[in-house]
Enzyme design. Structure first.
Site, PDB file in Angstrom:
ATOM      1  N   HIS A  41      29.532 -34.489 -29.176  1.00 36.32           N
ATOM      2  CA  HIS A  41      29.029 -35.798 -28.728  1.00 36.32           C
ATOM      3  C   HIS A  41      30.187 -36.670 -28.228  1.00 36.32           C
ATOM      4  O   HIS A  41      30.357 -37.820 -28.638  1.00 36.32           O
ATOM      5  CB  HIS A  41      28.263 -36.492 -29.867  1.00 36.32           C
ATOM      6  CG  HIS A  41      27.291 -37.532 -29.391  1.00 36.32           C
ATOM      7  ND1 HIS A  41      27.637 -38.864 -29.264  1.00 36.32           N
ATOM      8  CD2 HIS A  41      26.008 -37.457 -29.011  1.00 36.32           C
ATOM      9  CE1 HIS A  41      26.576 -39.543 -28.836  1.00 36.32           C
ATOM     10  NE2 HIS A  41      25.570 -38.710 -28.664  1.00 36.32           N
TER      11      HIS A  41
ATOM     12  N   ASP B 280      19.433 -39.178 -24.701  1.00 37.12           N
ATOM     13  CA  ASP B 280      20.337 -38.026 -24.597  1.00 37.12           C
ATOM     14  C   ASP B 280      20.052 -36.976 -25.669  1.00 37.12           C
ATOM     15  O   ASP B 280      20.699 -35.933 -25.713  1.00 37.12           O
ATOM     16  CB  ASP B 280      21.815 -38.460 -24.628  1.00 37.12           C
ATOM     17  CG  ASP B 280      22.176 -39.282 -25.849  1.00 37.12           C
ATOM     18  OD1 ASP B 280      21.362 -40.134 -26.274  1.00 37.12           O
ATOM     19  OD2 ASP B 280      23.286 -39.100 -26.382  1.00 37.12           O
ATOM     20  N   HIS B 281      19.067 -37.234 -26.522  1.00 33.47           N
ATOM     21  CA  HIS B 281      18.716 -36.258 -27.556  1.00 33.47           C
ATOM     22  C   HIS B 281      17.314 -35.677 -27.390  1.00 33.47           C
ATOM     23  O   HIS B 281      16.955 -34.739 -28.088  1.00 33.47           O
ATOM     24  CB  HIS B 281      18.866 -36.881 -28.950  1.00 33.47           C
ATOM     25  CG  HIS B 281      20.297 -37.163 -29.271  1.00 33.47           C
ATOM     26  ND1 HIS B 281      21.055 -36.355 -30.082  1.00 33.47           N
ATOM     27  CD2 HIS B 281      21.123 -38.135 -28.823  1.00 33.47           C
ATOM     28  CE1 HIS B 281      22.292 -36.824 -30.135  1.00 33.47           C
ATOM     29  NE2 HIS B 281      22.358 -37.912 -29.381  1.00 33.47           N
TER      30      HIS B 281
ATOM     31  N   HIS C 176      22.421 -45.051 -37.691  1.00 34.40           N
ATOM     32  CA  HIS C 176      22.513 -45.239 -36.242  1.00 34.40           C
ATOM     33  C   HIS C 176      21.646 -46.430 -35.857  1.00 34.40           C
ATOM     34  O   HIS C 176      21.003 -47.040 -36.709  1.00 34.40           O
ATOM     35  CB  HIS C 176      22.076 -43.931 -35.562  1.00 34.40           C
ATOM     36  CG  HIS C 176      22.479 -43.794 -34.136  1.00 34.40           C
ATOM     37  ND1 HIS C 176      23.703 -44.186 -33.654  1.00 34.40           N
ATOM     38  CD2 HIS C 176      21.805 -43.283 -33.062  1.00 34.40           C
ATOM     39  CE1 HIS C 176      23.752 -43.922 -32.353  1.00 34.40           C
ATOM     40  NE2 HIS C 176      22.611 -43.388 -31.970  1.00 34.40           N
TER      41      HIS C 176
ATOM     42  N   HIS D 169      16.592 -38.150 -33.008  1.00 37.38           N
ATOM     43  CA  HIS D 169      16.234 -39.559 -32.796  1.00 37.38           C
ATOM     44  C   HIS D 169      15.797 -39.801 -31.362  1.00 37.38           C
ATOM     45  O   HIS D 169      15.858 -38.907 -30.517  1.00 37.38           O
ATOM     46  CB  HIS D 169      17.356 -40.498 -33.235  1.00 37.38           C
ATOM     47  CG  HIS D 169      18.613 -40.444 -32.403  1.00 37.38           C
ATOM     48  ND1 HIS D 169      19.364 -39.307 -32.256  1.00 37.38           N
ATOM     49  CD2 HIS D 169      19.265 -41.406 -31.683  1.00 37.38           C
ATOM     50  CE1 HIS D 169      20.414 -39.570 -31.495  1.00 37.38           C
ATOM     51  NE2 HIS D 169      20.375 -40.840 -31.123  1.00 37.38           N
TER      52      HIS D 169
ATOM     53  N   ASP E 272      23.292 -38.740 -34.142  1.00 40.64           N
ATOM     54  CA  ASP E 272      24.451 -39.606 -34.064  1.00 40.64           C
ATOM     55  C   ASP E 272      24.543 -40.440 -35.333  1.00 40.64           C
ATOM     56  O   ASP E 272      23.520 -40.794 -35.892  1.00 40.64           O
ATOM     57  CB  ASP E 272      24.307 -40.567 -32.890  1.00 40.64           C
ATOM     58  CG  ASP E 272      24.030 -39.863 -31.562  1.00 40.64           C
ATOM     59  OD1 ASP E 272      24.012 -38.629 -31.505  1.00 40.64           O
ATOM     60  OD2 ASP E 272      23.797 -40.563 -30.573  1.00 40.64           O
TER      61      ASP E 272
HETATM   62 ZN   LIG Z   1      22.007 -42.082 -30.240  1.00 40.09          ZN
END
Ligand SMILES: [Zn+2]
Length: 315
Positions: free
Chosen positions: A268, A66-67, A142, A62, A210
Site C-alpha cells: 500500500h 482502491d479496495h 481507519h 473497507h 488500511d
Molecule cells: Zn482506505
C-alpha cells in the site's frame, strides 16, 4: 500443501505507474481466496493465469475505492463466464447495497448464487471456516470501518510411522492420527509418540490494510508466520499518516516486532514513492525480517516441523 500469497496490487489510493490498487490472492491447499479487489483486479488475475471460477470466497476490507472498485467487474465477468457455483463475499454492510444497485441498474440476474455477508467492525470474530482454514477479523483503525483478516491453517493430523503401521489395526488409525495412545488386546498400551511423528505446524497469515498504528491488534496477530501491513508513508510524513489514518513503515515494523511475527510484508505504497526501497530501509532497523510486496509476486509460507527453522521464499 500450498500456503501462498500473491500480491496483485501494492499501490495506495492514487494511481502510480506500474502499481495497481490493493488485491491479493491466497492459495491455501489449492483453494483460492481473494482479499480486496481494487480496480483492474480482473486483469491482474488474468496476468497471473488464475481461473476466476476457482475463487470461492472474497474478503473486502473497507469501502474506499482502491479496495473494492474492481469487484463489480469481476462479479459480472464470473456471470458472463457461466459460473454456477455460489460465491461468498465478506465486506462492510454497505457493500451489498452498492452491488445490488449496480446489478439492478444493468438488469443483471446473476447465474450463480451470490452471498454478500456483512462484517461487524470487531476483532477476533471467526467469519469463515472450511476443512482447510479459519478466517477471523481484525478491527483496523481507519477513516471508515475497516476490517483486516487472519487466515489460519487448520491443524493437520499426526503422521503414522511406516515401521509401526502394522501394529495399528485399521479401525484405530484415525484415532492414533488424532493423538490417542494405542491399547492392544493384551492390555499393553503403546504411547502415541512411538507410533506417530509431529505434524507440521499450522501456518497463518494476517492482512492489515488500511490502518493507523494499532497496537491493540497485537494480541490477535501474535506469532503469525506472515503479517502484511500497509506502509503508506515514511516517518517524514508521520503527520500525514496520522491525518489520513495510515501507517508509516516504521510503525508497521514496530507492530511486527512487538507481535513477534515470522515475516513482515509491506505494501500500500503512496504514489509519491517511485521505489518502495525507502520504506524497506525504514522498517529494517526495527524488524529485520521485512519484505516488500511487489506487483504479481508470490510469497510462500513453507510447511515446517515444530522444531525446524524456516525461510520464506518469494517468486
Ligand atoms: Zn482506505
Amino acid at each position: 500443501m500450498r500456503f501462498e500469497i500473491t500480491t496483485l496490487g501494492t499501490g495506495a489510493a492514487l494511481p502510480a505507474r506500474g502499481r495497481y490498487p490493493s488485491a491479493q490472492l491466497l492459495n491455501v491447499h489449492d483453494r483460492l481466496y481473494l482479499v480486496d479487489c481494487g480496480e483492474g483486479t480482473q486483469e491482474r488475475l488474468r496476468q497471473a493465469e488464475v481461473n476466476f471460477g476457482r475463487i470461492a470466497v472474497i474478503f473486502i476490507s473497507h469501502m474506499h475505492g482502491d479496495h473494492y472498485l474492481g469487484l463489480m467487474g469481476l462479479l459480472s465477468s464470473m456471470h458472463l463466464l457461466g459460473r454456477q457455483e455460489e460465491l461468498i463475499v465478506f465486506g462492510p454492510p454497505e457493500l451489498k447495497e452498492v452491488i445490488d444497485v449496480q446489478l439492478r441498474a444493468s438488469q443483471t440476474y446473476l447465474r450463480y448464487p451470490l452471498h454478500i455477508r456483512p462484517l461487524a467492525h470487531a476483532s477476533g470474530i471467526t467469519v469463515f471456516s472450511n476443512d482447510h482454514i479459519t478466517v477471523s477479523t481484525l478491527a483496523l483503525k481507519h477513516r471508515v470501518p475497516t476490517t483486516g483478516f487472519v487466515f489460519r491453517e487448520k491443524p493437520v493430523p499426526r503422521k503414522l510411522l511406516m515401521e509401526k503401521i502394522h501394529l495399528i489395526p485399521h479401525f484405530a488409525r484415525n484415532a492414533v492420527k488424532l493423538g490417542e495412545d494405542l491399547l492392544l488386546l493384551d492390555g499393553t498400551i503403546i504411547p502415541n509418540k512411538e507410533l506417530t511423528t509431529e505434524p507440521p505446524l499450522p501456518r497463518s497469515y494476517a492482512y492489515c490494510s488500511d490502518t493507523a498504528y494499532a497496537p491493540e491488534l497485537i494480541e490477535h496477530i501474535r506469532g503469525v508466520d506472515l503479517l502484511y501491513h500497509e506502509a503508506t508513508f515514511t516517518e517524514e510524513l508521520a503527520a500525514r499518516a496520522k491525518e489520513t489514518m495510515h501507517s508509516t513503515a516504521k510503525q508497521a515494523a514496530t507492530l511486527a516486532r512487538d507481535a513477534q511475527v515470522g515475516r513482515l510484508l509491506l505494501g500500500h505504497f503512496s504514489s509519491r514513492y517511485k521505489s518502495p526501497t525507502v520504506l524497506l530501509n525504514e522498517a529494517l532497523p526495527v524488524f529485520e525480517n521485512t519484505l516488500l510486496a511487489s506487483e504479481g509476486s508470490t510469497f510462500t509460507i513453507p510447511q515446517r516441523s515444530p522444531f525446524g527453522k524456516w525461510s520464506m521464499f518469494a517468486s
